[in-house]
Structure formats: C-alpha cells, structure tokens
Design an enzyme around this catalytic site. Structure first.
Site, PDB file in Angstrom:
ATOM      1  N   TYR A  49     -45.505   1.155  27.142  1.00 35.18           N
ATOM      2  CA  TYR A  49     -44.472   2.198  27.172  1.00 35.18           C
ATOM      3  C   TYR A  49     -44.600   3.046  28.434  1.00 35.18           C
ATOM      4  CZ  TYR A  49     -44.498   0.938  22.208  1.00 35.18           C
ATOM      5  OH  TYR A  49     -44.486   0.236  21.032  1.00 35.18           O
TER       6      TYR A  49
ATOM      7  N   LYS B  75     -41.963   3.852  31.548  1.00 40.29           N
ATOM      8  CA  LYS B  75     -41.617   5.213  31.986  1.00 40.29           C
ATOM      9  C   LYS B  75     -41.804   5.347  33.498  1.00 40.29           C
ATOM     10  CE  LYS B  75     -42.665   6.878  27.417  1.00 40.29           C
ATOM     11  NZ  LYS B  75     -43.425   7.654  26.466  1.00 40.29           N
TER      12      LYS B  75
ATOM     13  N   VAL C 257     -48.174  14.129  26.866  1.00 41.35           N
ATOM     14  CA  VAL C 257     -49.426  13.509  26.440  1.00 41.35           C
ATOM     15  C   VAL C 257     -48.995  12.330  25.571  1.00 41.35           C
ATOM     16  CG1 VAL C 257     -51.601  13.843  25.228  1.00 41.35           C
ATOM     17  CG2 VAL C 257     -50.538  15.774  26.418  1.00 41.35           C
ATOM     18  N   GLN C 258     -49.254  11.133  26.051  1.00 41.32           N
ATOM     19  CA  GLN C 258     -48.803   9.946  25.311  1.00 41.32           C
ATOM     20  C   GLN C 258     -49.584   9.827  23.997  1.00 41.32           C
ATOM     21  OE1 GLN C 258     -46.264   7.845  26.405  1.00 41.32           O
ATOM     22  NE2 GLN C 258     -46.413   6.508  24.627  1.00 41.32           N
ATOM     23  N   LEU C 259     -48.850   9.766  22.924  1.00 40.43           N
ATOM     24  CA  LEU C 259     -49.462   9.660  21.594  1.00 40.43           C
ATOM     25  C   LEU C 259     -49.352   8.233  21.078  1.00 40.43           C
ATOM     26  CD1 LEU C 259     -47.974  12.952  20.106  1.00 40.43           C
ATOM     27  CD2 LEU C 259     -50.227  12.623  21.172  1.00 40.43           C
TER      28      LEU C 259
ATOM     29  N   ASP D 109     -41.423  16.209  26.161  1.00 41.38           N
ATOM     30  CA  ASP D 109     -41.449  15.438  24.911  1.00 41.38           C
ATOM     31  C   ASP D 109     -40.910  16.270  23.751  1.00 41.38           C
ATOM     32  OD1 ASP D 109     -42.153  12.823  25.019  1.00 41.38           O
ATOM     33  OD2 ASP D 109     -44.299  13.129  24.663  1.00 41.38           O
TER      34      ASP D 109
ATOM     35  N   GLY E 232     -38.363   8.545   7.266  1.00 39.83           N
ATOM     36  CA  GLY E 232     -39.511   8.986   8.073  1.00 39.83           C
ATOM     37  C   GLY E 232     -39.410  10.485   8.330  1.00 39.83           C
ATOM     38  N   ARG E 233     -40.586  11.135   8.378  1.00 40.98           N
ATOM     39  CA  ARG E 233     -40.606  12.593   8.594  1.00 40.98           C
ATOM     40  C   ARG E 233     -41.687  12.980   9.606  1.00 40.98           C
ATOM     41  NH1 ARG E 233     -43.208  14.499   2.757  1.00 40.98           N
ATOM     42  NH2 ARG E 233     -44.606  12.717   2.557  1.00 40.98           N
ATOM     43  N   SER E 234     -41.981  12.041  10.535  1.00 37.97           N
ATOM     44  CA  SER E 234     -43.012  12.348  11.533  1.00 37.97           C
ATOM     45  C   SER E 234     -42.493  13.390  12.520  1.00 37.97           C
ATOM     46  CB  SER E 234     -43.388  11.076  12.295  1.00 37.97           C
ATOM     47  OG  SER E 234     -42.302  10.670  13.107  1.00 37.97           O
TER      48      SER E 234
ATOM     49  N   PRO F 281     -35.811  -5.762  20.273  1.00 32.19           N
ATOM     50  CA  PRO F 281     -35.843  -4.729  21.310  1.00 32.19           C
ATOM     51  C   PRO F 281     -34.449  -4.468  21.887  1.00 32.19           C
ATOM     52  CG  PRO F 281     -36.597  -6.829  22.195  1.00 32.19           C
ATOM     53  CD  PRO F 281     -36.331  -7.059  20.727  1.00 32.19           C
TER      54      PRO F 281
HETATM   55  P1  NAP Z   1     -45.412   7.532  11.427  1.00 36.06           P
HETATM   56  O1  NAP Z   1     -45.943   8.781  12.024  1.00 36.06           O
HETATM   57  O2  NAP Z   1     -46.344   6.532  10.856  1.00 36.06           O
HETATM   58  O3  NAP Z   1     -44.377   7.966  10.297  1.00 36.06           O
HETATM   59  C1  NAP Z   1     -43.785   7.023   9.450  1.00 36.06           C
HETATM   60  C2  NAP Z   1     -42.906   7.742   8.456  1.00 36.06           C
HETATM   61  O4  NAP Z   1     -42.319   6.750   7.606  1.00 36.06           O
HETATM   62  C3  NAP Z   1     -43.678   8.709   7.546  1.00 36.06           C
HETATM   63  O5  NAP Z   1     -42.930   9.882   7.344  1.00 36.06           O
HETATM   64  C4  NAP Z   1     -43.839   7.919   6.263  1.00 36.06           C
HETATM   65  O6  NAP Z   1     -43.865   8.722   5.096  1.00 36.06           O
HETATM   66  C5  NAP Z   1     -42.581   7.065   6.279  1.00 36.06           C
HETATM   67  N1  NAP Z   1     -42.796   5.839   5.500  1.00 36.06           N
HETATM   68  C6  NAP Z   1     -43.787   4.945   5.647  1.00 36.06           C
HETATM   69  N2  NAP Z   1     -43.682   3.970   4.733  1.00 36.06           N
HETATM   70  C7  NAP Z   1     -42.599   4.264   3.985  1.00 36.06           C
HETATM   71  C8  NAP Z   1     -41.981   3.656   2.873  1.00 36.06           C
HETATM   72  N3  NAP Z   1     -42.457   2.528   2.341  1.00 36.06           N
HETATM   73  N4  NAP Z   1     -40.878   4.221   2.375  1.00 36.06           N
HETATM   74  C9  NAP Z   1     -40.365   5.353   2.907  1.00 36.06           C
HETATM   75  N5  NAP Z   1     -40.920   5.991   3.965  1.00 36.06           N
HETATM   76  C10 NAP Z   1     -42.017   5.452   4.485  1.00 36.06           C
HETATM   77  O7  NAP Z   1     -44.519   6.741  12.492  1.00 36.06           O
HETATM   78  P2  NAP Z   1     -43.596   7.280  13.697  1.00 36.06           P
HETATM   79  O8  NAP Z   1     -44.434   7.659  14.854  1.00 36.06           O
HETATM   80  O9  NAP Z   1     -42.590   8.221  13.175  1.00 36.06           O
HETATM   81  O10 NAP Z   1     -42.871   5.909  14.093  1.00 36.06           O
HETATM   82  C11 NAP Z   1     -42.025   5.244  13.195  1.00 36.06           C
HETATM   83  C12 NAP Z   1     -41.567   3.944  13.821  1.00 36.06           C
HETATM   84  O11 NAP Z   1     -40.837   4.228  14.997  1.00 36.06           O
HETATM   85  C13 NAP Z   1     -42.712   3.027  14.261  1.00 36.06           C
HETATM   86  O12 NAP Z   1     -42.291   1.681  14.130  1.00 36.06           O
HETATM   87  C14 NAP Z   1     -42.880   3.350  15.730  1.00 36.06           C
HETATM   88  O13 NAP Z   1     -43.438   2.293  16.485  1.00 36.06           O
HETATM   89  C15 NAP Z   1     -41.448   3.597  16.112  1.00 36.06           C
HETATM   90  N6  NAP Z   1     -41.255   4.449  17.299  1.00 36.06           N
HETATM   91  C16 NAP Z   1     -40.376   3.986  18.190  1.00 36.06           C
HETATM   92  C17 NAP Z   1     -40.072   4.722  19.283  1.00 36.06           C
HETATM   93  C18 NAP Z   1     -39.052   4.190  20.198  1.00 36.06           C
HETATM   94  O14 NAP Z   1     -38.887   4.686  21.272  1.00 36.06           O
HETATM   95  N7  NAP Z   1     -38.298   3.174  19.780  1.00 36.06           N
HETATM   96  C19 NAP Z   1     -40.703   5.942  19.521  1.00 36.06           C
HETATM   97  C20 NAP Z   1     -41.609   6.420  18.570  1.00 36.06           C
HETATM   98  C21 NAP Z   1     -41.878   5.658  17.444  1.00 36.06           C
HETATM   99  P3  NAP Z   1     -45.016   9.804   4.817  1.00 36.06           P
HETATM  100  O15 NAP Z   1     -44.682  10.991   5.662  1.00 36.06           O
HETATM  101  O16 NAP Z   1     -44.880  10.084   3.370  1.00 36.06           O
HETATM  102  O17 NAP Z   1     -46.294   9.149   5.188  1.00 36.06           O
HETATM  103  N1  L37 Z   2     -42.140  10.407  24.874  1.00 41.43           N
HETATM  104  N2  L37 Z   2     -42.735   8.631  23.589  1.00 41.43           N
HETATM  105  C1  L37 Z   2     -43.058   9.818  24.079  1.00 41.43           C
HETATM  106  N3  L37 Z   2     -44.208  10.432  23.827  1.00 41.43           N
HETATM  107  C2  L37 Z   2     -45.093   9.821  23.031  1.00 41.43           C
HETATM  108  O1  L37 Z   2     -46.233  10.447  22.761  1.00 41.43           O
HETATM  109  N4  L37 Z   2     -45.708   7.940  21.669  1.00 41.43           N
HETATM  110  C3  L37 Z   2     -44.819   8.584  22.483  1.00 41.43           C
HETATM  111  C4  L37 Z   2     -43.612   8.015  22.807  1.00 41.43           C
HETATM  112  N5  L37 Z   2     -43.281   6.782  22.326  1.00 41.43           N
HETATM  113  C5  L37 Z   2     -42.847   5.826  23.147  1.00 41.43           C
HETATM  114  O2  L37 Z   2     -42.966   5.916  24.331  1.00 41.43           O
HETATM  115  N6  L37 Z   2     -42.234   4.820  22.529  1.00 41.43           N
HETATM  116  C6  L37 Z   2     -41.607   3.774  23.131  1.00 41.43           C
HETATM  117  C7  L37 Z   2     -41.372   2.699  22.339  1.00 41.43           C
HETATM  118  C8  L37 Z   2     -40.716   1.586  22.848  1.00 41.43           C
HETATM  119  C9  L37 Z   2     -40.305   1.578  24.167  1.00 41.43           C
HETATM  120  C10 L37 Z   2     -40.532   2.653  24.967  1.00 41.43           C
HETATM  121  C11 L37 Z   2     -41.179   3.760  24.452  1.00 41.43           C
HETATM  122  C12 L37 Z   2     -39.602   0.404  24.754  1.00 41.43           C
HETATM  123  O3  L37 Z   2     -39.213   0.429  25.884  1.00 41.43           O
HETATM  124  N7  L37 Z   2     -39.450  -0.667  23.970  1.00 41.43           N
HETATM  125  C13 L37 Z   2     -38.781  -1.844  24.417  1.00 41.43           C
HETATM  126  C14 L37 Z   2     -39.674  -3.044  24.414  1.00 41.43           C
HETATM  127  C15 L37 Z   2     -40.553  -3.208  23.208  1.00 41.43           C
HETATM  128  C16 L37 Z   2     -41.501  -4.419  23.321  1.00 41.43           C
HETATM  129  O4  L37 Z   2     -41.053  -5.469  23.762  1.00 41.43           O
HETATM  130  O5  L37 Z   2     -42.654  -4.277  22.929  1.00 41.43           O
HETATM  131  C17 L37 Z   2     -37.537  -2.053  23.540  1.00 41.43           C
HETATM  132  O6  L37 Z   2     -36.611  -2.720  24.007  1.00 41.43           O
HETATM  133  O7  L37 Z   2     -37.513  -1.531  22.416  1.00 41.43           O
END
Ligand code: NAP
Ligand code: L37
Length: 322
Positions: free
Chosen positions: A73, A77, A120-122, A146, A193-195, A293
């Site tokens: 990721y 960026k 800060v990348q998490l 962020d 989700g509620r993160s 993706p």
């Molecule tokens: P997270 O911190 O693990 O939070 C997951 C959330 O989903 C929590 O609120 C959890 O509930 C809920 N959950 C888990 N299992 C569940 C179930 N069976 N039924 C209903 N709710 C459920 O994850 P996150 O950081 O938010 O990330 C979520 C997803 O988004 C991941 O796949 C991550 O890789 C992706 N993501 C993508 C991007 C992007 O740019 N595309 C960026 C960030 C994250 P509880 O609160 O009760 O535990």
């Molecule tokens: N800003 N973003 C910020 N801060 C953080 O602390 N963790 C985190 C965060 N998350 C993050 O960067 N997520 C993220 C997830 C997916 C992509 C980029 C950033 C992305 O580009 N995904 C591509 C490819 C995925 C793959 O092939 O593995 C996509 O097309 O979804």
C-alpha cells in the site's frame, strides 16, 4: 457462466434482463475515478509550483516494521505522489523501535514545515508494546491527512465536515457513491464494520450527508436482514466474500472495502485478492458494485493525495496571510 446476451447490459443501471430476472450491476471503477482525481491534483500542484516558486506539497508515511501488505500500500502511495508532484518520503522504523522513539519521530515531523501531511501506516508491526491511539493522536491535527486523530474524528462525528481531514477510505467510498448518481440523502444506508479507519467514519459521512444509517458488527443478530434493507451498502469487515448476493436489495449501491488474500494455486503468487462481498452473486442483485481489486483501494490512495494537497494549500494560505 458467461452469457453473450448479458454483454450489452453492462452499460448501465437501467439495463436489466427481464424474463429470468437476472440483473447485472454497473461496475463502479475506483481505478478510473482515482485516475481522474490524480490528474486534477497534478494540475493543482503544477499551479502551486508556478505561483510559489517551486513549492511542492510534502507527505511523510511513517511505518513501523515490515508488513507485506503495508509495503504494497505504501508503494502505491509513493507512486501516486510521484505522479502528482507531491514530495513523498517513506520512513521505516524497525519493529524493535520503542513507543517513545515513534512518538519522538512523530513530534519532530509535526514541526517540519516541509511536511504538510503525515500518516502512520496501520497496523503497527512492533515487537514492543505500543499504544496505537497514543501514536495516531500525536500527529498534529493540521497534518493528520489520514483523519484518524481524535480531533479530526471528533469533528467528523459532530458533522463539522469542512473543518477536518476526512479519513481516506470512507471519503473514497463517498466519491464512488457520488459516481453512481444515486443521491445519499434520505436513503437507507447500512455499514458493516465499526473500525476507526473504515466503519465508524463511514457511518459519520453517510449520516451527515443525510442518509439513515445502520451500523452492523460482529454481534449483529441478523446480518442478512440488515443488509436486505440497504439502498446503499458499505462493507468493511475483513471476511472474504461473506456478504452474499441473495442478501442484497435489488438495485442497491454496494461498496466493498474488503481486501482479503485467499489461496489460489492457479496463480504464480499462489493467492488472489477478494473483497468482503461475494462478487458473482452480488453482481446479479446490486444496481452498482465496486470490484476488488480496482475499487475502493485506489480511491484510498487518491484521497490521501487529495488531503495532502488540501493541507499544503492551507499552509500556503497561512503563509500569505502572515
Ligand atoms: P477491522 O478493524 O478488523 O474491523 C472489522 C469490523 O468488521 C469490526 O467492526 C467487526 O466487528 C466487523 N465484523 C467482523 N466480522 C463480522 C461479522 N461476521 N459480522 C459482522 N461484522 C463483522 O478491519 P478494518 O481495518 O475496518 O478493515 C475492514 C476491511 O477493509 C479489511 O478487509 C481491510 O483489509 C479493508 N480495508 C481496505 C482499505 C482499502 O483501501 N480498500 C482500507 C482499510 C481497510 P467488531 O467491531 O464487533 O469486532
Ligand atoms: N491512509 N490507509 C491509510 N492509513 C492506514 O493506516 N492502513 C492504512 C491505510 N490502508 C491502506 O492503505 N489500504 C489500502 C488498501 C488497498 C490499496 C491501497 C491502500 C490498494 O491499492 N489496493 C489495490 C490492490 C490490492 C492488491 O492487489 O493487493 C486494489 O485495487 O484494491
């Protein structure tokens, strides 16, 4: 099964196949939208450079440890920043770094006038105990591109949307929803989700854009029932392909934030990336659907660039004022 007669139906939401009642969703491309956002930002940066003799927005990505997914990721960026003309720096601290050392690095970057955005990348990949909250809250709210510090999150939760940095992933989701042309106001929106990084700010953004919002989580009693009520569904749960098409209301907007790696022996890497939504079945119910993706991921990156350019513009405004 691929079917020739379905091909032209990809053109739009209104194009539905009658008879056997199979729908195809319109694909909402994050790749395409992110490209447009980045082009617009590149023009803005060029203008800044001309007007303020070589000025460039500065972004620092601070990483602790060496997670493979974070590395991927971060490289996206850095690449996007280079395309736009943002001066991006990647600082990687070893996983043996102490909390105190990370905090000191954050505080030093807060003071650096060339840094307009600091993330800060998490998650932190640390061998030592580390308070993630303490570290994200140490980032100056003025540089917190962020949007994860409690100051920015608090402002968003109160609906003070103009005075804060919006978290990148939910902001990207809002852009993708806007692309569909479906208004948010008055709709039933469901967020899974509620993160702090996805679900909670997504709730806030939908709410203050006047949707009626339900947030589901791991204790939600009947997830399929909640999903079936959604006109707009945003999923960020980290559970590969868990949301099934049969749960989804016909014609709904479905935004899939999930990034999950599943084994795939047919690939040279041995794995492939899938979302939290089961794409094939959702494609037959949703009106609009984001791919994984190429959906939310690239938008997250584009929104980070946008926040950095906004922050740099603010610093220039302050400079001309004083
Ligand atoms: P997270 O911190 O693990 O939070 C997951 C959330 O989903 C929590 O609120 C959890 O509930 C809920 N959950 C888990 N299992 C569940 C179930 N069976 N039924 C209903 N709710 C459920 O994850 P996150 O950081 O938010 O990330 C979520 C997803 O988004 C991941 O796949 C991550 O890789 C992706 N993501 C993508 C991007 C992007 O740019 N595309 C960026 C960030 C994250 P509880 O609160 O009760 O535990
Ligand atoms: N800003 N973003 C910020 N801060 C953080 O602390 N963790 C985190 C965060 N998350 C993050 O960067 N997520 C993220 C997830 C997916 C992509 C980029 C950033 C992305 O580009 N995904 C591509 C490819 C995925 C793959 O092939 O593995 C996509 O097309 O979804």
């Amino acid at each position: 099964m691929w079917c020739f007669s379905r091909l032209p139906l990809r053109i739009g939401h209104a194009s539905r196949r009658h008879g056997d009642r199979r729908f195809v969703a319109t694909v909402v491309s994050g790749n395409k939208t992110a490209r447009l956002v980045k082009q617009r930002l590149a023009q803005q940066v060029e203008q800044m450079q001309t007007q303020f003799s070589g000025f460039r927005p500065g972004l620092v990505v601070l990483q602790v440890g060496d997670r493979d997914d974070s590395n991927l990721y971060i490289s996206s960026k850095l690449k996007a920043a280079a395309e736009i003309g943002i001066n991006a720096k990647h600082i990687r601290l070893p996983s043996c770094t102490s909390e105190d050392q990370v905090l000191r690095a954050v505080l030093a970057l807060n003071e650096d006038p060339e840094v307009h955005g600091l993330i800060v990348q998490l998650p932190l990949d640390s061998e030592k105990p580390m308070d993630q909250e303490l570290i994200t809250n140490a980032v100056s709210p003025l540089k917190d591109v962020d949007g994860l510090s409690c100051v920015n999150a608090g402002r968003l939760s109160r609906g003070e949307l103009r005075d804060c940095f919006l978290p990148c992933t939910p902001q990207g989701c809002m852009e993708l929803i806007a692309q569909t042309g479906v208004p948010v106001s008055g709709q039933n929106a469901v967020v899974i989700g509620r993160s702090k990084i996805v679900g909670a700010p997504m709730h806030d953004l939908l709410l203050w854009n006047h949707a009626t919002v339900t947030v589901c989580h791991s204790r939600t009693a009947d997830l399929p029932l909640q999903v079936s009520r959604a006109d707009i569904l945003v999923v960020g749960m980290g559970r590969a392909e868990m949301v099934r098409g049969e749960w989804i209301k016909e014609g709904a907007v479905v935004i899939d934030c999930g990034i999950n790696y599943v084994p795939d022996p047919s690939r040279s890497s041995g794995k492939r990336v899938v979302g939290d939504v089961h794409y094939a079945s959702a494609n037959e119910r949703a009106g609009f659907l984001t791919p994984v993706p190429g959906g939310v991921g690239p938008m997250t990156v584009a929104m980070l660039m946008q926040n950095t350019v906004i922050s740099a513009k603010r610093s220039l405004q302050d400079r001309t004022r004083t």
